[in-house]
Write a protein that holds these residues in place. Structure first.
Motif, PDB file in Angstrom:
ATOM      1  N   GLY A 283       0.518  -1.360  -0.088  1.00  0.00           N
ATOM      2  CA  GLY A 283       0.005  -0.491  -0.240  1.00  0.00           C
ATOM      3  C   GLY A 283       1.082   1.119  -0.102  1.00  0.00           C
ATOM      4  O   GLY A 283       0.223   2.432   0.014  1.00  0.00           O
ATOM      5  N   CYS A 284       2.332   0.935   0.031  1.00  0.00           N
ATOM      6  CA  CYS A 284       2.671   2.277   0.460  1.00  0.00           C
ATOM      7  C   CYS A 284       4.193   2.452  -1.639  1.00  0.00           C
ATOM      8  O   CYS A 284       4.191   1.431  -1.957  1.00  0.00           O
ATOM      9  CB  CYS A 284       4.058   2.284   1.125  1.00  0.00           C
ATOM     10  N   LYS A 285       4.173   3.681  -1.704  1.00  0.00           N
ATOM     11  CA  LYS A 285       4.966   3.920  -2.482  1.00  0.00           C
ATOM     12  C   LYS A 285       6.657   3.430  -1.908  1.00  0.00           C
ATOM     13  O   LYS A 285       6.321   4.342  -0.979  1.00  0.00           O
ATOM     14  CB  LYS A 285       4.995   4.667  -3.268  1.00  0.00           C
ATOM     15  N   ILE A 286       7.523   2.631  -2.225  1.00  0.00           N
ATOM     16  CA  ILE A 286       8.683   2.638  -2.295  1.00  0.00           C
ATOM     17  C   ILE A 286       9.654   2.644  -3.441  1.00  0.00           C
ATOM     18  O   ILE A 286       9.748   2.395  -4.170  1.00  0.00           O
ATOM     19  CB  ILE A 286       9.214   1.897  -1.206  1.00  0.00           C
ATOM     20  N   VAL A 287      11.016   3.484  -3.197  1.00  0.00           N
ATOM     21  CA  VAL A 287      11.860   3.482  -4.340  1.00  0.00           C
ATOM     22  C   VAL A 287      13.119   2.199  -3.857  1.00  0.00           C
ATOM     23  O   VAL A 287      13.542   2.514  -2.744  1.00  0.00           O
ATOM     24  CB  VAL A 287      13.062   4.767  -4.817  1.00  0.00           C
ATOM     25  N   PRO A 288      13.681   1.326  -4.444  1.00  0.00           N
ATOM     26  CA  PRO A 288      13.984  -0.366  -3.634  1.00  0.00           C
ATOM     27  C   PRO A 288      15.240   0.542  -3.547  1.00  0.00           C
ATOM     28  O   PRO A 288      16.030   0.246  -2.335  1.00  0.00           O
ATOM     29  CB  PRO A 288      14.078  -1.037  -4.500  1.00  0.00           C
ATOM     30  N   LEU A 289      16.571   1.822  -4.257  1.00  0.00           N
ATOM     31  CA  LEU A 289      17.519   1.645  -4.149  1.00  0.00           C
ATOM     32  C   LEU A 289      17.293   2.746  -2.430  1.00  0.00           C
ATOM     33  O   LEU A 289      18.792   2.497  -1.792  1.00  0.00           O
ATOM     34  CB  LEU A 289      17.983   3.173  -5.124  1.00  0.00           C
ATOM     35  N   LYS A 290      16.745   3.372  -2.192  1.00  0.00           N
ATOM     36  CA  LYS A 290      16.478   4.066  -1.183  1.00  0.00           C
ATOM     37  C   LYS A 290      16.029   3.643  -0.027  1.00  0.00           C
ATOM     38  O   LYS A 290      16.990   3.364   1.156  1.00  0.00           O
ATOM     39  CB  LYS A 290      15.261   5.515  -0.999  1.00  0.00           C
ATOM     40  N   PHE A 291      15.405   2.155  -0.045  1.00  0.00           N
ATOM     41  CA  PHE A 291      15.529   1.498   0.596  1.00  0.00           C
ATOM     42  C   PHE A 291      16.801   0.432   1.039  1.00  0.00           C
ATOM     43  O   PHE A 291      17.109   0.069   2.308  1.00  0.00           O
ATOM     44  CB  PHE A 291      14.166   0.570   0.136  1.00  0.00           C
ATOM     45  N   LEU A 292      17.591   0.184  -0.425  1.00  0.00           N
ATOM     46  CA  LEU A 292      18.230  -0.440   0.457  1.00  0.00           C
ATOM     47  C   LEU A 292      19.259   0.555   1.114  1.00  0.00           C
ATOM     48  O   LEU A 292      20.162  -0.253   2.142  1.00  0.00           O
ATOM     49  CB  LEU A 292      18.956  -0.610  -1.119  1.00  0.00           C
ATOM     50  N   LYS A 293      19.374   1.932   0.158  1.00  0.00           N
ATOM     51  CA  LYS A 293      20.439   2.825   1.018  1.00  0.00           C
ATOM     52  C   LYS A 293      19.650   2.726   2.643  1.00  0.00           C
ATOM     53  O   LYS A 293      20.054   2.709   3.887  1.00  0.00           O
ATOM     54  CB  LYS A 293      19.906   4.267   0.882  1.00  0.00           C
ATOM     55  N   ALA A 294      18.469   2.420   3.205  1.00  0.00           N
ATOM     56  CA  ALA A 294      18.088   2.602   4.561  1.00  0.00           C
ATOM     57  C   ALA A 294      18.850   0.966   5.414  1.00  0.00           C
ATOM     58  O   ALA A 294      19.118   1.703   6.482  1.00  0.00           O
ATOM     59  CB  ALA A 294      17.062   2.742   4.869  1.00  0.00           C
ATOM     60  N   LEU A 295      18.851   0.077   4.573  1.00  0.00           N
ATOM     61  CA  LEU A 295      19.311  -1.545   5.244  1.00  0.00           C
ATOM     62  C   LEU A 295      20.803  -1.028   5.627  1.00  0.00           C
ATOM     63  O   LEU A 295      21.525  -1.805   5.919  1.00  0.00           O
ATOM     64  CB  LEU A 295      19.463  -2.254   4.703  1.00  0.00           C
ATOM     65  N   LEU A 296      21.756  -0.408   4.446  1.00  0.00           N
ATOM     66  CA  LEU A 296      23.370  -0.674   4.394  1.00  0.00           C
ATOM     67  C   LEU A 296      24.059   0.826   5.990  1.00  0.00           C
ATOM     68  O   LEU A 296      23.210   1.380   6.097  1.00  0.00           O
ATOM     69  CB  LEU A 296      23.472  -0.033   3.273  1.00  0.00           C
ATOM     70  N   PRO A 297      24.719  -0.074   5.901  1.00  0.00           N
ATOM     71  CA  PRO A 297      25.903   0.550   7.218  1.00  0.00           C
ATOM     72  C   PRO A 297      25.853   2.308   6.579  1.00  0.00           C
ATOM     73  O   PRO A 297      25.884   2.587   5.224  1.00  0.00           O
ATOM     74  CB  PRO A 297      26.915   0.129   6.974  1.00  0.00           C
ATOM     75  N   ASP A 298      25.936   3.277   7.282  1.00  0.00           N
ATOM     76  CA  ASP A 298      26.096   4.739   7.159  1.00  0.00           C
ATOM     77  C   ASP A 298      28.359   4.876   7.052  1.00  0.00           C
ATOM     78  O   ASP A 298      28.303   4.885   7.728  1.00  0.00           O
ATOM     79  CB  ASP A 298      25.466   5.139   8.445  1.00  0.00           C
ATOM     80  N   PRO A 299      27.945   6.148   5.829  1.00  0.00           N
ATOM     81  CA  PRO A 299      29.464   5.423   5.638  1.00  0.00           C
ATOM     82  C   PRO A 299      30.166   6.746   6.167  1.00  0.00           C
ATOM     83  O   PRO A 299      31.511   6.005   6.485  1.00  0.00           O
ATOM     84  CB  PRO A 299      29.435   6.051   4.251  1.00  0.00           C
TER      85      PRO A 299
END
Ligand code: NDP
Length: 405
Positions: A283-299
């Motif tokens: 039911g939401c719209k997400i951008v997969p790359l932005k979602f991936l960014k949220a999962l990866l370690p903060d640089p």
């Protein structure tokens, strides 16, 4: 009285803020503004501990131009250092024009829906900045940034004519994570998954992305870190260097990647996680790359146990006094040393130091001009001296190795 506004409290923003704070004689007052105030607070605390200096902080959405104009009009800085994301470049350039403030960034504008790295959007501001009597300095990190200054230095001091430039960017570090990016994951992955281009005999030549089997790569023996697989990649500084380096016939950019990194990236692409279009999810719209960014370690968090070094530089081929010569100019930066000094890994460090140095050149009126400038259009000598004095020494050597045709 020189005041600076730094926008973006990420990995690079941390280094820029601390390096500016280490030069109170130039940067008398600092305002760090970013989307998340807690990140600014953390950096302000670090600055107080390291340099016993208080800085101003403020929450801002840099895409809200009126809010940014009012921040700039209240604080009255001489220059804005933009180390937020490339998406904000044009908004920040507009706000600087309206508030009468010089502008500097480290990455060129990129529309959110089109990962093309092109200077055309920012070069279009030439007249507006010239008429306002302001400077906009584009791409003042390491690459772009110092690599452009190395080219200007080679053109000024070492060659009568440069015919070929190969820029080589090696990160031989190990952060201990199975997969992480060294700067903003979204921007990094957009850059690395695109079709590769290099410039030869007056035109751009396209080759497969680095995650395709038939991509172009070779082994280069880097100083201090040894042989590493280096992949042909498109990088934004080539567009301006093609315009500004006289006689240039060929320019390429190479970056090292480990097999593990490329395997992860291939899988992420194959399952659709590097997509930049919106998808429907529960039911939401997400951008997969932005979602991936949220999962990866903060640089910005990678520095803690990062070991190893970065080696970034340019190999030049061309002529001096009728002789064919080859020169290699490069910097080596140690992740652990950078962390010890400013709690950052070397990729943030090698970007933040030149951004501070470029702003210093403007505030000291060493770099003067009206309009929009790429780094190779400005005097490289004082800038390269300043980065060397601030943690990024560099070497010039004769080059006798070989490069692919
Ligand atoms: P990070 O993602 O760590 O930091 C970006 C910061 O910008 C974050 O604090 C983020 O806020 C903030 N930000 C994002 N959007 C906005 C907005 N709309 N308004 C205000 N602040 C915003 O990235 P890095 O520090 O790793 O990289 C910073 C820049 O440096 C990037 O543009 C990158 O491309 C460039 N770069 C250049 C290099 C060079 O050599 N030239 C090399 C490496 C990076 P929040 O914390 O809320 O997400």
């Amino acid at each position: 009285m020189s005041k600076v506004v730094i926008i973006g409290a990420g990995g690079v923003g941390n280094v820029v803020t601390q390096k500016c704070a280490s030069h109170p004689e130039v940067f008398e007052e600092i305002l760090l503004a970013s989307r998340t105030l807690t990140k600014c607070e953390k950096i302000a605390k670090q600055v107080k501990e390291n340099y016993n200096k208080d800085i101003h902080i403020q929450q801002i959405d840099a895409e809200n131009v009126p809010a940014l104009v009012s921040l700039l009009k209240d604080f009255k800085p001489t220059i804005v250092i933009n180390v937020a994301l490339p998406y904000q470049d044009l908004c920040i350039m507009d706000a600087c024009l309206e508030a009468g403030v010089h502008y500097l960034d480290t990455a060129n504008y990129e529309p959110k829906d089109n990962p093309k790295f092109e200077y055309k959007y920012q070069w279009a501001y030439q007249e507006k900045y010239a008429q306002a009597g302001l400077m906009a300095i584009l791409g003042c990190g390491f690459d772009p940034g110092v690599t452009n200054a190395f080219c200007a230095y080679a053109q000024k001091h070492l060659f009568d004519e440069i015919t070929q430039i190969d820029i080589l960017d090696c990160n031989a570090g190990d952060h201990g994570h199975p997969f992480a990016t060294n700067f903003n994951p979204e921007i990094n992955i957009r850059e690395i998954t695109q079709t590769v281009r290099h410039w030869q005999n007056g035109k751009w030549v396209e080759t497969p992305p680095v995650i395709e089997e038939n991509c172009i790569h070779f082994t280069f023996n880097y100083p201090e870190v040894g042989p590493r697989e280096s992949y042909l990649l498109y990088h934004e500084e080539m567009e301006s260097l093609v315009k500004h380096i006289k006689g240039l016939k060929k320019i390429r950019f190479w970056m090292t990647f480990s097999d593990t990194y490329l395997t992860h990236l291939r899988v992420l692409k194959n399952v659709g996680l590097t997509r930049i279009d919106e998808v429907e999810f529960e039911g939401c719209k997400i951008v997969p790359l932005k979602f991936l960014k949220a999962l990866l370690p903060d640089p910005a968090s990678l520095g803690t146990n990062y070991k190893g070094k970065t080696v970034i530089g340019c190999i030049f081929q061309g002529f001096k006094d009728g002789q064919k010569i080859k020169k290699y100019i490069y910097n080596i930066c140690d992740h652990a040393k950078a962390y010890q000094e400013v709690k950052a890994q070397a990729v943030s460090y090698t970007t933040g130091v030149p951004a501070m140095a470029g702003a210093m050149m403007v505030l000291k009126e060493i770099w003067k001009g009206k309009g929009v400038f790429n780094i190779e259009e400005l005097d490289p000598d004082p800038f390269l001296k300043t980065i060397a004095e601030n943690g990024l020494p560099w070497e010039v050597q004769d080059f006798s190795g070989s490069l692919p045709e």
